[in-house]
Design an enzyme around this catalytic site. Structure first.
Site, PDB file in Angstrom:
ATOM      1  N   ARG A  98       1.011  -5.936   8.645  1.00 11.25           N
ATOM      2  CA  ARG A  98       1.723  -4.922   9.416  1.00 11.25           C
ATOM      3  C   ARG A  98       0.777  -4.126  10.302  1.00 11.25           C
ATOM      4  NH1 ARG A  98       4.968  -1.489   5.637  1.00 11.25           N
ATOM      5  NH2 ARG A  98       6.486  -3.131   5.939  1.00 11.25           N
ATOM      6  N   TYR A  99      -0.422  -3.887   9.818  1.00  8.61           N
ATOM      7  CA  TYR A  99      -1.402  -3.073  10.544  1.00  8.61           C
ATOM      8  C   TYR A  99      -2.495  -3.979  11.099  1.00  8.61           C
ATOM      9  CZ  TYR A  99       0.927   0.640   7.954  1.00  8.61           C
ATOM     10  OH  TYR A  99       1.865   1.487   7.432  1.00  8.61           O
ATOM     11  N   ARG A 102      -5.784  -4.875   8.466  1.00 13.30           N
ATOM     12  CA  ARG A 102      -5.689  -5.126   7.027  1.00 13.30           C
ATOM     13  C   ARG A 102      -4.382  -5.830   6.668  1.00 13.30           C
ATOM     14  NH1 ARG A 102      -4.786  -0.337   8.898  1.00 13.30           N
ATOM     15  NH2 ARG A 102      -3.474   1.255   7.918  1.00 13.30           N
ATOM     16  N   CYS A 111       4.040  -7.792 -13.666  1.00 16.97           N
ATOM     17  CA  CYS A 111       3.422  -6.493 -13.940  1.00 16.97           C
ATOM     18  C   CYS A 111       3.452  -6.246 -15.445  1.00 16.97           C
ATOM     19  CB  CYS A 111       4.189  -5.374 -13.249  1.00 16.97           C
ATOM     20  SG  CYS A 111       4.437  -5.651 -11.485  1.00 16.97           S
ATOM     21  N   CYS A 115       8.644  -1.141 -13.334  1.00 15.44           N
ATOM     22  CA  CYS A 115       9.040   0.237 -13.040  1.00 15.44           C
ATOM     23  C   CYS A 115      10.418   0.198 -12.384  1.00 15.44           C
ATOM     24  CB  CYS A 115       8.019   0.868 -12.104  1.00 15.44           C
ATOM     25  SG  CYS A 115       6.319   0.573 -12.649  1.00 15.44           S
ATOM     26  N   CYS A 118      10.806   0.499  -8.546  1.00 18.21           N
ATOM     27  CA  CYS A 118       9.858  -0.292  -7.738  1.00 18.21           C
ATOM     28  C   CYS A 118      10.419  -0.636  -6.348  1.00 18.21           C
ATOM     29  CB  CYS A 118       9.512  -1.578  -8.463  1.00 18.21           C
ATOM     30  SG  CYS A 118       8.351  -2.607  -7.548  1.00 18.21           S
ATOM     31  N   ARG A 120       9.482  -3.045  -4.643  1.00 19.48           N
ATOM     32  CA  ARG A 120       9.594  -4.512  -4.572  1.00 19.48           C
ATOM     33  C   ARG A 120      10.437  -5.043  -5.725  1.00 19.48           C
ATOM     34  NH1 ARG A 120       3.914  -4.516  -2.815  1.00 19.48           N
ATOM     35  NH2 ARG A 120       4.126  -3.971  -0.618  1.00 19.48           N
ATOM     36  N   ASP A 278      11.080   4.817  -1.121  1.00 21.68           N
ATOM     37  CA  ASP A 278      11.732   4.021  -0.076  1.00 21.68           C
ATOM     38  C   ASP A 278      13.202   3.783  -0.433  1.00 21.68           C
ATOM     39  OD1 ASP A 278       9.441   3.571   1.607  1.00 21.68           O
ATOM     40  OD2 ASP A 278       8.657   2.302   0.007  1.00 21.68           O
ATOM     41  N   ASP A 315       7.591   5.754   4.774  1.00 19.77           N
ATOM     42  CA  ASP A 315       7.409   4.415   5.338  1.00 19.77           C
ATOM     43  C   ASP A 315       8.641   4.140   6.188  1.00 19.77           C
ATOM     44  OD1 ASP A 315       6.188   1.935   5.757  1.00 19.77           O
ATOM     45  OD2 ASP A 315       5.572   1.792   3.657  1.00 19.77           O
ATOM     46  N   LYS A 322       3.643   3.394   7.854  1.00 16.34           N
ATOM     47  CA  LYS A 322       3.574   4.674   7.153  1.00 16.34           C
ATOM     48  C   LYS A 322       3.224   5.813   8.110  1.00 16.34           C
ATOM     49  CE  LYS A 322       1.991   2.689   2.790  1.00 16.34           C
ATOM     50  NZ  LYS A 322       1.774   1.287   3.242  1.00 16.34           N
TER      51      LYS A 322
END
Ligand SMILES: *Cc1c(COP(=O)(O)O)cnc(C)c1O
Ligand code: SF4
Length: 352
Positions: A98-99, A102, A111, A115, A118, A120, A278, A315, A322
């Protein structure tokens, strides 16, 4: 509340004793399994014995993060499972670019705990839409994209890999000439601190410059075990940051956030971001008014060490990226001066 024996044995063993099935979760936590069965059918659960042992009462801040909630299926507010259009910014499966300099490399969809909030949710735990992560394709993309200066390992949790696999992956990334920095996004020091072994620390330390960004959301997560795991990483010269998610009923108040940010600093972890949650489908019950987030930021600035004040980030939808938000400090602006308030709400003029 939920005591666990033998939690100091190997992390894999602890992990394999996790509560996963709705029946086990229901039995152990005293809730109806029929309530959560449809939830885990769509969004997998994993509550490992260590994190379980930190929960003190039904509905507390740690419970809310870990225990499946029927509200996840009743979300009528957030309609999209991928509101940031991550899939649309993936040149190859499992990698988001996206950037400019990076990439986010999602090397695992597993995981140590799933969570409930999450961002995702659509992927983690092998849920719907999870693609097989093709490490080779991701590495190829990074190799042929010279503007990629930093590789961020994310997921899921990259530290779910075993040591040998991780070492191999880090070595392959390090060999790419234009990659200057590696960053690991992980919740392990918080959700399963026994994953941070001396062997792991040696491997991570050997790939400097390597940064580890952790996610702690509540001061009760900063246990002796978690702090020890972070100390091992810090002692190996690995800079530690924290990306906290602002969550209703978890940390959406000034007192909790102040305790968390100062606690992180004391554990040698630099607060980096507070993420506004989000708008991901299934998480509307965690959403917090933006005003509340700004109020918390206002309370942190000036009152605690500037090193303990992270940036508050939203975001943007559709892959806009962001953006940091600040409380309003500049009250008025003319050609000659600013009218500014300080953290104590005193008003000053500042010549420009
Ligand atoms: C958040 C994010 C990053 C990292 O952003 P920083 O501001 O450098 O922490 C990189 N790629 C994607 C897709 C992200 O969502
Ligand atoms: S550890 Fe991170 S990726 Fe995994 S479920 Fe929690 S928030 Fe999502």
């Amino acid at each position: 509340m939920y005591e666990v024996s033998g939690r100091k044995s190997g992390w894999r063993r602890i992990l394999s004793a996790s509560l996963v099935s709705p029946q086990d979760i229901a039995d152990r936590l005293g809730i109806g399994s029929s309530m959560i069965e449809p939830v885990t059918a769509r969004y997998p659960a994993r509550i490992n014995p260590y994190y379980l042992s930190l929960i003190e009462s039904k509905g507390d801040s740690l419970w809310r993060q870990a225990v499946p909630d029927p509200a996840e299926l009743k979300d009528r507010v957030f309609k999209e499972s991928d509101p940031l259009s991550e899939a649309g910014q993936s040149p190859v499966a499992g990698l988001i670019h996206r950037y400019p300099d990076r990439v986010l490399f999602m090397v695992s969809d597993k995981c140590a705990m799933y969570c409930r909030y999450c961002m995702r949710k659509r992927i983690v735990g092998g849920g719907k839409g999870a693609g097989d992560v093709d490490i080779g394709k991701g590495l190829d993309y990074i190799s042929r994209t010279p503007r990629v200066r930093e590789v961020i390992l994310s997921g899921g949790d990259p530290l779910m890999a075993d040591d040998a696999g991780l070492d191999k992956l880090l070595s392959r990334i390090s060999r790419i000439e234009h990659v200057e920095v590696i960053r690991i996004h992980t919740r392990m020091p918080c959700t399963l601190p026994f994953r941070i072994t001396s062997d792991l620390v040696r491997i991570l330390g050997a790939h400097a410059p390597l940064y580890v960004n952790i996610q702690f959301n509540h001061p009760d997560e900063l246990t002796d075990e978690a702090k020890k795991a972070c100390a091992m990483l810090a002692d190996a010269g690995i800079p530690l940051g924290c990306q906290t998610v602002l969550l209703a009923g978890v940390n959406d108040d000034i007192k909790t956030m102040t305790a968390l940010m100062t606690g992180l600093l004391a554990a040698r972890i630099r607060p980096y971001y507070i993420h506004h949650p989000d708008p991901v489908q299934g998480t509307a019950h965690f959403t917090v008014p933006l005003k509340k987030g700004l109020e918390i930021m206002d309370a942190l600035r000036g009152n605690i060490s500037g090193m303990g004040v992270p940036n508050y980030m939203i975001d943007l939808p559709g892959g806009g990226g962001k953006v940091p938000l600040l409380p309003q400090y500049v009250l008025e602006r003319t050609e000659e001066k600013l009218v500014v308030r300080n953290f104590e709400n005193q008003i000053f003029e500042y010549q420009i």
